[in-house]
Design a protein around this motif. Structure first.
Motif, PDB file in Angstrom:
ATOM      1  N   SER A 177       0.795  -1.228   0.000  1.00  0.00           N
ATOM      2  CA  SER A 177       0.000   0.000   0.000  1.00  0.00           C
ATOM      3  C   SER A 177       0.831   1.285   0.000  1.00  0.00           C
ATOM      4  O   SER A 177       0.443   2.285  -0.603  1.00  0.00           O
ATOM      5  CB  SER A 177      -0.945   0.012   1.200  1.00  0.00           C
ATOM      6  OG  SER A 177      -0.203  -0.060   2.418  1.00  0.00           O
ATOM      7  N   LYS A 178       1.987   1.241   0.685  1.00  0.00           N
ATOM      8  CA  LYS A 178       2.756   2.489   0.830  1.00  0.00           C
ATOM      9  C   LYS A 178       4.211   2.379   0.398  1.00  0.00           C
ATOM     10  O   LYS A 178       4.945   3.373   0.439  1.00  0.00           O
ATOM     11  CB  LYS A 178       2.700   2.954   2.285  1.00  0.00           C
ATOM     12  CG  LYS A 178       1.281   3.253   2.773  1.00  0.00           C
ATOM     13  CD  LYS A 178       1.285   3.724   4.205  1.00  0.00           C
ATOM     14  CE  LYS A 178      -0.136   4.006   4.689  1.00  0.00           C
ATOM     15  NZ  LYS A 178      -0.168   4.452   6.105  1.00  0.00           N
ATOM     16  N   GLY A 179       4.624   1.176  -0.002  1.00  0.00           N
ATOM     17  CA  GLY A 179       6.017   1.003  -0.384  1.00  0.00           C
ATOM     18  C   GLY A 179       6.927   0.967   0.835  1.00  0.00           C
ATOM     19  O   GLY A 179       6.474   0.846   1.977  1.00  0.00           O
ATOM     20  N   ILE A 180       8.226   1.127   0.599  1.00  0.00           N
ATOM     21  CA  ILE A 180       9.197   1.051   1.687  1.00  0.00           C
ATOM     22  C   ILE A 180       8.972   2.161   2.715  1.00  0.00           C
ATOM     23  O   ILE A 180       9.299   2.009   3.897  1.00  0.00           O
ATOM     24  CB  ILE A 180      10.641   1.128   1.126  1.00  0.00           C
ATOM     25  CG1 ILE A 180      11.668   0.756   2.203  1.00  0.00           C
ATOM     26  CG2 ILE A 180      10.934   2.502   0.552  1.00  0.00           C
ATOM     27  CD1 ILE A 180      11.634  -0.694   2.617  1.00  0.00           C
ATOM     28  N   ALA A 181       8.379   3.274   2.274  1.00  0.00           N
ATOM     29  CA  ALA A 181       8.109   4.389   3.194  1.00  0.00           C
ATOM     30  C   ALA A 181       7.149   3.976   4.306  1.00  0.00           C
ATOM     31  O   ALA A 181       7.183   4.543   5.403  1.00  0.00           O
ATOM     32  CB  ALA A 181       7.540   5.579   2.425  1.00  0.00           C
ATOM     33  N   GLY A 182       6.296   2.976   4.036  1.00  0.00           N
ATOM     34  CA  GLY A 182       5.356   2.510   5.047  1.00  0.00           C
ATOM     35  C   GLY A 182       6.058   1.932   6.258  1.00  0.00           C
ATOM     36  O   GLY A 182       5.596   2.089   7.400  1.00  0.00           O
ATOM     37  N   LEU A 183       7.187   1.253   6.034  1.00  0.00           N
ATOM     38  CA  LEU A 183       7.955   0.673   7.139  1.00  0.00           C
ATOM     39  C   LEU A 183       8.736   1.734   7.895  1.00  0.00           C
ATOM     40  O   LEU A 183       9.176   1.495   9.025  1.00  0.00           O
ATOM     41  CB  LEU A 183       8.918  -0.392   6.606  1.00  0.00           C
ATOM     42  CG  LEU A 183       8.295  -1.704   6.123  1.00  0.00           C
ATOM     43  CD1 LEU A 183       9.351  -2.574   5.469  1.00  0.00           C
ATOM     44  CD2 LEU A 183       7.635  -2.449   7.274  1.00  0.00           C
ATOM     45  N   TYR A 184       8.927   2.891   7.274  1.00  0.00           N
ATOM     46  CA  TYR A 184       9.695   3.961   7.907  1.00  0.00           C
ATOM     47  C   TYR A 184       8.809   5.107   8.375  1.00  0.00           C
ATOM     48  O   TYR A 184       9.277   6.227   8.556  1.00  0.00           O
ATOM     49  CB  TYR A 184      10.788   4.464   6.957  1.00  0.00           C
ATOM     50  CG  TYR A 184      11.984   3.535   6.929  1.00  0.00           C
ATOM     51  CD1 TYR A 184      13.043   3.716   7.808  1.00  0.00           C
ATOM     52  CD2 TYR A 184      12.028   2.451   6.057  1.00  0.00           C
ATOM     53  CE1 TYR A 184      14.128   2.859   7.804  1.00  0.00           C
ATOM     54  CE2 TYR A 184      13.107   1.581   6.045  1.00  0.00           C
ATOM     55  CZ  TYR A 184      14.159   1.789   6.924  1.00  0.00           C
ATOM     56  OH  TYR A 184      15.229   0.933   6.926  1.00  0.00           O
ATOM     57  N   LYS A 185       7.537   4.810   8.611  1.00  0.00           N
ATOM     58  CA  LYS A 185       6.658   5.801   9.215  1.00  0.00           C
ATOM     59  C   LYS A 185       7.164   6.116  10.623  1.00  0.00           C
ATOM     60  O   LYS A 185       7.486   5.217  11.391  1.00  0.00           O
ATOM     61  CB  LYS A 185       5.226   5.262   9.291  1.00  0.00           C
ATOM     62  CG  LYS A 185       4.225   6.267   9.870  1.00  0.00           C
ATOM     63  CD  LYS A 185       2.832   5.660   9.964  1.00  0.00           C
ATOM     64  CE  LYS A 185       1.854   6.669  10.546  1.00  0.00           C
ATOM     65  NZ  LYS A 185       0.490   6.097  10.715  1.00  0.00           N
TER      66      LYS A 185
END
Length: 320
Positions: A177-185
């Motif tokens: 859903s958000k790409g790698i940025a999702g894990l770095y929220k």
């Protein structure tokens, strides 16, 4: 005193061993910290650390206290290894001709270590928080369903059924859903917590540990390293707890009933201050101190005893 040079493999192994031992010992307290920090003024499930652990065991069983531990045990090795090795690296390169580091340079070394570790810390914390807080959300839904049944007909509200997700499922959904940025929220909030933590922790530990050294060229006894790590860790943990509360709130994907959502660090800070008061920034502070103190005490003992060096020295003997 010049810092003793240790090979990179030894640093990584020592950091990994320390992390695995420490996490196994203190993870239930860390789970309670996350649940206490995520509680808002809506539906409060837990009154204290002991109340949280007792209710967790009753509703989820003994191993419910270790929800999310697998993520930590998997990623804590590179995280602690990066943190300890980076600090050692920066201390070495900031020292001039083996002379004693000034306080400013010690703080810069800690800053560098804290910045490096967030590469692993942010996704690790992101996944861990979802798993740790899932039990609180489920318990809150069950309580609301029970209250609804009492206030109306039994058929009016069906009891909530908890569907347990895994770290792998959460990771796949975030990447989809958000790409790698999702894990770095929450990366910014993690930096706000970990960089000041390292700036406080590493210089404080180094100076406390030196007090136990009878000779500048001889390592302090292991119990001095342990106590120095505990004192420095708990002090730094309490000092940056407001940043930890903000980070926990921002990284939580699910909310309980009537709980606020946040758009960023400033929005989160403002809402917590206005709706819960300044004391809310120190929710779970004593839990965090109880987690960090032994965690870093154990880490420094393993690092200073040199378990990895002993293991690496044995390798050639087995090959012979």
């Amino acid at each position: 005193m010049a810092d003793k040079q240790i090979s990179l493999p030894a640093k990584l192994i020592n950091g990994g061993i320390a992390g695995l031992i420490g996490v196994t010992c203190v993870f239930p307290i860390d789970l309670a910290k996350t649940r206490l920090q995520n509680q808002q003024n809506g539906q409060r499930m837990y009154a204290s650390l002991s109340d949280c652990l007792i209710k967790t065991i009753r509703s989820e069983g003994y191993f419910g206290m270790y929800r999310g531990a697998a993520v930590n045990l998997t990623l804590v090795t590179p995280e602690k290894a990066i943190k300890l090795a980076a600090n050692d690296f920066f201390r070495h390169h900031l020292s001039k001709d083996g002379k004693k580091l000034t306080l400013l340079r010690e703080m810069l070394a800690g800053c560098g270590a804290g910045t490096c570790q967030v590469i692993v810390t942010t996704p690790m914390e992101m996944l861990k928080i979802q798993l740790q807080d899932a039990g609180r959300i489920a318990a809150q839904k069950k309580l609301m369903a029970a209250q609804a049944q009492l206030s109306s007909s039994p058929a009016a509200a069906e009891p909530a059924v908890e569907t347990r997700t895994t770290a792998t499922q959460i990771t796949r959904e975030l990447l989809r859903s958000k790409g790698i940025a999702g894990l770095y929220k929450g990366l910014g909030a993690t930096l706000l917590r970990d960089v000041p933590f390292s700036i406080v922790y590493f210089p404080l530990f180094a100076n406390l540990n030196k007090l136990g050294q009878k000779d500048p060229n001889v390592k302090a006894p292991f119990y001095v390293s342990f106590l120095s790590g505990c004192v420095a860790g708990s002090t730094a943990a309490v000092a940056v707890n407001p940043c930890d509360v903000i980070k926990t709130r921002l990284q939580s994907l699910q909310r309980g009933v009537n709980e606020d959502t946040y758009s960023g660090i400033l929005d989160c800070t403002k809402k917590i201050w206005q709706r819960e008061g300044p004391t809310a920034f120190f929710k779970g502070a004593y839990c965090r101190a109880l987690v960090i103190a032994p965690l870093f005490g154990i880490a420094q003992v393993v690092y200073f005893i040199g378990i990895a060096e002993f293991l690496l020295d044995m390798l050639p003997k087995h090959r012979a």
